[in-house]
Design a protein around this motif. Sequence first.
Motif, short mmCIF file in Angstrom:
data_model
loop_
_atom_site.label_atom_id
_atom_site.label_comp_id
_atom_site.label_asym_id
_atom_site.label_seq_id
_atom_site.Cartn_x
_atom_site.Cartn_y
_atom_site.Cartn_z
N SER A 153 0.27 3.96 -3.12
CA SER A 153 -0.31 5.27 -2.85
C SER A 153 0.34 6.36 -3.69
O SER A 153 -0.32 7.35 -4.04
CB SER A 153 -0.17 5.61 -1.36
OG SER A 153 1.19 5.75 -0.98
N GLN A 204 -0.09 9.61 -1.36
CA GLN A 204 1.04 9.31 -0.47
C GLN A 204 1.05 10.18 0.78
O GLN A 204 1.60 9.76 1.82
CB GLN A 204 2.37 9.48 -1.22
CG GLN A 204 2.62 10.86 -1.80
CD GLN A 204 2.19 10.94 -3.26
OE1 GLN A 204 1.22 10.32 -3.66
NE2 GLN A 204 2.93 11.71 -4.05
N TYR A 250 -0.70 8.23 3.42
CA TYR A 250 0.13 7.15 3.95
C TYR A 250 1.18 7.70 4.92
O TYR A 250 1.40 7.14 6.00
CB TYR A 250 0.81 6.39 2.81
CG TYR A 250 1.74 5.33 3.33
CD1 TYR A 250 1.26 4.09 3.72
CD2 TYR A 250 3.10 5.59 3.48
CE1 TYR A 250 2.10 3.12 4.25
CE2 TYR A 250 3.95 4.63 4.01
CZ TYR A 250 3.44 3.40 4.39
OH TYR A 250 4.28 2.46 4.91
N ARG A 306 -0.24 8.67 8.27
CA ARG A 306 -0.59 7.55 9.14
C ARG A 306 0.62 6.78 9.63
O ARG A 306 0.65 6.31 10.77
CB ARG A 306 -1.52 6.60 8.38
CG ARG A 306 -2.00 5.43 9.22
CD ARG A 306 -3.02 4.60 8.47
NE ARG A 306 -3.49 3.49 9.28
CZ ARG A 306 -4.40 2.60 8.88
NH1 ARG A 306 -4.95 2.73 7.68
NH2 ARG A 306 -4.77 1.63 9.66
N ASN A 307 1.65 6.66 8.79
CA ASN A 307 2.76 5.75 9.10
C ASN A 307 4.11 6.44 9.27
O ASN A 307 5.11 5.76 9.48
CB ASN A 307 2.88 4.70 7.98
CG ASN A 307 1.62 3.88 7.83
OD1 ASN A 307 1.34 3.00 8.63
ND2 ASN A 307 0.83 4.18 6.81
N LYS A 313 0.82 -1.21 0.00
CA LYS A 313 0.00 0.00 0.00
C LYS A 313 0.85 1.26 0.00
O LYS A 313 0.50 2.26 -0.63
CB LYS A 313 -0.94 0.00 1.21
CG LYS A 313 -2.04 -1.04 1.14
CD LYS A 313 -2.94 -0.96 2.37
CE LYS A 313 -4.04 -2.02 2.31
NZ LYS A 313 -4.91 -1.96 3.51
N SER A 314 1.97 1.20 0.72
CA SER A 314 2.83 2.39 0.79
C SER A 314 3.32 2.79 -0.59
O SER A 314 3.42 3.97 -0.90
CB SER A 314 4.02 2.12 1.71
OG SER A 314 4.77 1.01 1.24
N TRP A 365 5.09 14.01 -1.09
CA TRP A 365 3.82 14.30 -0.41
C TRP A 365 3.25 15.65 -0.85
O TRP A 365 2.03 15.80 -0.96
CB TRP A 365 4.02 14.29 1.11
CG TRP A 365 4.83 15.45 1.62
CD1 TRP A 365 6.18 15.48 1.84
CD2 TRP A 365 4.34 16.76 1.94
NE1 TRP A 365 6.57 16.72 2.28
CE2 TRP A 365 5.46 17.53 2.35
CE3 TRP A 365 3.08 17.35 1.94
CZ2 TRP A 365 5.35 18.86 2.75
CZ3 TRP A 365 2.97 18.68 2.34
CH2 TRP A 365 4.10 19.41 2.73
N GLY A 399 8.25 6.49 6.60
CA GLY A 399 8.34 5.18 5.95
C GLY A 399 9.77 4.71 5.79
O GLY A 399 10.74 5.36 6.19
#
Length: 384
Positions: free
Chosen positions: A128, A134, A137, A140-141, A124-125, A153, A144
């Motif tokens: 996106s 992205q 993502y 949320r995370n 998913k990363s 982004w 990375g």
Amino acid sequence: MGTAPGPAPQGRYYIALDGARGIFFLCILSLHVLEVWNHLPLPSILGLAYAGLQWSWMAVDMFFILSGFLITGILLQMRGIRYATRTFYFRRSLRIFPPYYLVLALLAVWWVWEAGSFRAMTEKSHLSFWVYLQNFYVARNGWGDFRPVTHLWSLAVEEQFYLLWPLLVLMLPVRRLWWILIGLFFLAILLRVTMVLTGFSGVAIYVLLFTRLDDLAAGSLLALIASSAAGREVLARWAYRLMLAGLAGVAVIWAVRGKYWLLDPVVQMFGYTANIVFGAGLLSLLAFRDNGWIVRALFVNPVVRWLGARSYAAYLLHFPIAIGVQRLLEARGSEPFDGILTTWVITAVLTMVLAELSWRYWEKPWLSLRHRYQPGKAQAPSAG
């Protein structure tokens, strides 16, 4: 950041804004070069430089403001033109997508090589990035485990904004656009303050569309103001005052917090707004005032204008290049001081060479297709 050089509101061309793009990009490149080495103790001689360059992240806000100004200016010119919506999206797709997806495809090879499996492409990363999600993502995370793409982004924020905003500009009366932009501006500030006070991740606040809307809304408001001669006079008159007010806000926060970093909660609640005030003043200064030799030397010289015209591809490419160069130099045993200087030079040279090649042999051929979709005859513009 995906704004191409070209006409500004009402067909005017503001030459200094090309130079501004080039300078903003150099600020971001310099910050990222230091960032890729900051896992090692930095030499004391670079401490002051790093403290100063930590302010360079403000260039992201400048890019957002500039993007809102130029794109909204183009859209205002297209009001009342037949097939304006389709024409705008077609032309923007030709400008944005070819370089973006070419770089993404090249980085996908790096992804697969590092992961040792083609299955990395289905995560998913990674997926996106192909659909401009992205920033969600990252929110949320965190940044990375594949850092060479996380700077993208900001492009997701822009593309999400421009999914809907062109429709509003082309279809609604101008007086409604004023209220929408003012509402979006204050909504973003309110959201940031609320998210900080309720304990949201600083990274999420930094990268999400709705917490960065005030940058794009401010640029769009400047375009609306600049749509009349009287508005341009007002912006010219207030340029220095806005810059000084923004700098004063930044200075106060820095004095209180001892730093001015993008994830600091006070900076996120109040500093982002100070950046916007400064950026609005700087844009007004460059676009609407007759400037002295210092401003012309900085923003109108051929080098930064050349770089500004190629800043989109340069932005896409510079961070993965810096990371690759840093890894090679560290593996060869380079000390941080020598490594940082060498990384900056090699990254800058490679980025500019590749950006020029991209512009000549990839971007311009795609842009030449714009003539295949010409606007129709003008119709009566909407009231307002």
